[in-house]
Enzyme design. Structure first.
Site, PDB file in Angstrom:
ATOM      1  N   HIS A   1     -11.489 -21.601  18.168  1.00 19.28           N
ATOM      2  CA  HIS A   1     -12.813 -21.741  17.558  1.00 19.28           C
ATOM      3  C   HIS A   1     -12.720 -22.434  16.196  1.00 19.28           C
ATOM      4  O   HIS A   1     -11.699 -22.380  15.514  1.00 19.28           O
ATOM      5  CB  HIS A   1     -13.577 -20.412  17.496  1.00 19.28           C
ATOM      6  CG  HIS A   1     -13.075 -19.380  16.549  1.00 19.28           C
ATOM      7  ND1 HIS A   1     -13.196 -18.041  16.791  1.00 19.28           N
ATOM      8  CD2 HIS A   1     -12.456 -19.465  15.351  1.00 19.28           C
ATOM      9  CE1 HIS A   1     -12.690 -17.362  15.790  1.00 19.28           C
ATOM     10  NE2 HIS A   1     -12.225 -18.200  14.902  1.00 19.28           N
TER      11      HIS A   1
ATOM     12  N   GLU B   1     -17.459 -20.651  19.267  1.00 25.40           N
ATOM     13  CA  GLU B   1     -16.507 -20.033  20.187  1.00 25.40           C
ATOM     14  C   GLU B   1     -16.353 -20.869  21.463  1.00 25.40           C
ATOM     15  O   GLU B   1     -17.264 -21.631  21.823  1.00 25.40           O
ATOM     16  CB  GLU B   1     -17.013 -18.634  20.568  1.00 25.40           C
ATOM     17  CG  GLU B   1     -17.040 -17.632  19.419  1.00 25.40           C
ATOM     18  CD  GLU B   1     -15.677 -16.968  19.172  1.00 25.40           C
ATOM     19  OE1 GLU B   1     -14.647 -17.670  19.202  1.00 25.40           O
ATOM     20  OE2 GLU B   1     -15.664 -15.747  18.944  1.00 25.40           O
TER      21      GLU B   1
HETATM   22  C1  GLP Z   1     -12.484 -16.830  11.339  1.00 22.89           C
HETATM   23  C2  GLP Z   1     -13.364 -17.908  10.743  1.00 22.89           C
HETATM   24  C3  GLP Z   1     -12.813 -19.276  11.012  1.00 22.89           C
HETATM   25  C4  GLP Z   1     -11.334 -19.303  10.676  1.00 22.89           C
HETATM   26  C5  GLP Z   1     -10.602 -18.342  11.549  1.00 22.89           C
HETATM   27  C6  GLP Z   1      -9.091 -18.334  11.339  1.00 22.89           C
HETATM   28  O1  GLP Z   1     -12.749 -16.598  12.655  1.00 22.89           O
HETATM   29  N1  GLP Z   1     -14.712 -17.853  11.233  1.00 22.89           N
HETATM   30  O2  GLP Z   1     -13.522 -20.229  10.246  1.00 22.89           O
HETATM   31  O3  GLP Z   1     -10.828 -20.592  10.889  1.00 22.89           O
HETATM   32  O4  GLP Z   1     -11.102 -17.063  11.231  1.00 22.89           O
HETATM   33  O5  GLP Z   1      -8.734 -17.381  10.413  1.00 22.89           O
HETATM   34  P1  GLP Z   1      -7.291 -17.206   9.827  1.00 22.89           P
HETATM   35  O6  GLP Z   1      -7.101 -18.347   8.889  1.00 22.89           O
HETATM   36  O7  GLP Z   1      -7.322 -15.904   9.094  1.00 22.89           O
HETATM   37  O8  GLP Z   1      -6.337 -17.247  10.960  1.00 22.89           O
END
Ligand code: GLP
Length: 245
Positions: A137, A142
């Site tokens: 995503h 999603e």
């Molecule tokens: C969330 C956010 C996304 C982000 C993703 C990854 O779901 N909505 O924008 O890219 O997390 O997060 P992380 O960087 O903590 O793996």
């Protein structure tokens, strides 16, 4: 063009992305920065804050965040409002009136999505920062049979909810839905930088940037853009040919 940059450390990657933002901020009269949340983007915010303290003027910048959980007040410890305040806004001189984040506590979410699209039409994004979920995503777009172009309400997938559970006291408290910018505003940005770190992102990064553009891998839309930089560490680049050290 899609460029791939692989760094030895998350720290170095953060510095690189902050330097890209500095260039945009210096070359643009009213820079519009599309911002993201998540663990991955933290080294970038830390570097940007350091740059600001060394003299980078962010006060002309407009910021537009990608997404927010539905049902969390702005001051909830896990809201994206709170994340942005903690990691960026409380440290730098960006006027509050320049900061835009979807309101996940709005009483009318249809009106809230329209309000956000109005902001996006008034402030075309110069620089769009993206992370990527382990399911592919971007923002909270999603995997699905179709992708929405406009800002919309989305039901989070069971794997996203399970993945986010570690940040909440219990699974029941994890929001099941969110507001997210659609893919149109992301693709209309002048420049996109997608960051990913760690072993767990290696497969999805490879599928997103090398395979077909697919709605079940929303991040693959970046292949449709003409100025994309993929910023990785060695672990997240592991599956890309020629990127293994
Ligand atoms: C969330 C956010 C996304 C982000 C993703 C990854 O779901 N909505 O924008 O890219 O997390 O997060 P992380 O960087 O903590 O793996």
């Amino acid at each position: 063009m899609l460029k791939i940059r692989v760094f030895e450390s998350e720290y170095d990657a953060g510095l690189y992305v902050a330097a890209l933002v500095e260039r945009v901020v210096q070359q643009t009269e009213r820079p519009v920065l599309g911002l993201a949340t998540g663990r991955t983007v933290l080294p970038f915010y830390e570097a940007l804050v350091r740059l600001e303290h060394c003299g980078l003027d962010l006060s002309r910048s407009i910021t537009i965040n990608l997404d927010e959980y539905i049902g969390l007040e702005a001051d909830h410890p896990q809201s994206y409002h709170r994340f942005m305040h903690e990691h960026l806004f409380r440290h730098v001189d960006i006027p509050a009136s320049h900061i835009h984040i979807p309101n996940g506590a709005a009483s009318n979410l249809v009106v809230e999505c329209a309000r956000y699209d109005d902001i996006l039409s008034r402030y075309p994004i110069d620089f769009q920062l993206l992370g990527i979920g382990v399911n592919g995503h971007v923002g909270f777009n999603e995997p699905n049979d179709l992708l929405q172009s406009k800002t919309h309400v989305v039901n989070l997938t069971p794997d996203t909810i399970a993945h986010n559970a570690k940040f909440f006291p219990s699974l029941e408290e994890v929001p099941k839905s969110a507001i997210t910018m659609g893919v149109q505003a992301i693709l209309q940005a002048k420049q996109i930088v997608l960051m990913a770190f760690g072993e767990e992102k290696a497969d999805i990064v490879a599928r997103a940037i090398q395979g077909e553009v697919r709605t079940d891998i929303p991040a693959s839309i970046v292949q449709l853009h003409r100025d994309v930089t993929i910023v990785l560490d060695e672990a997240s680049a592991r599956v890309l040919p020629g990127k293994k050290r």
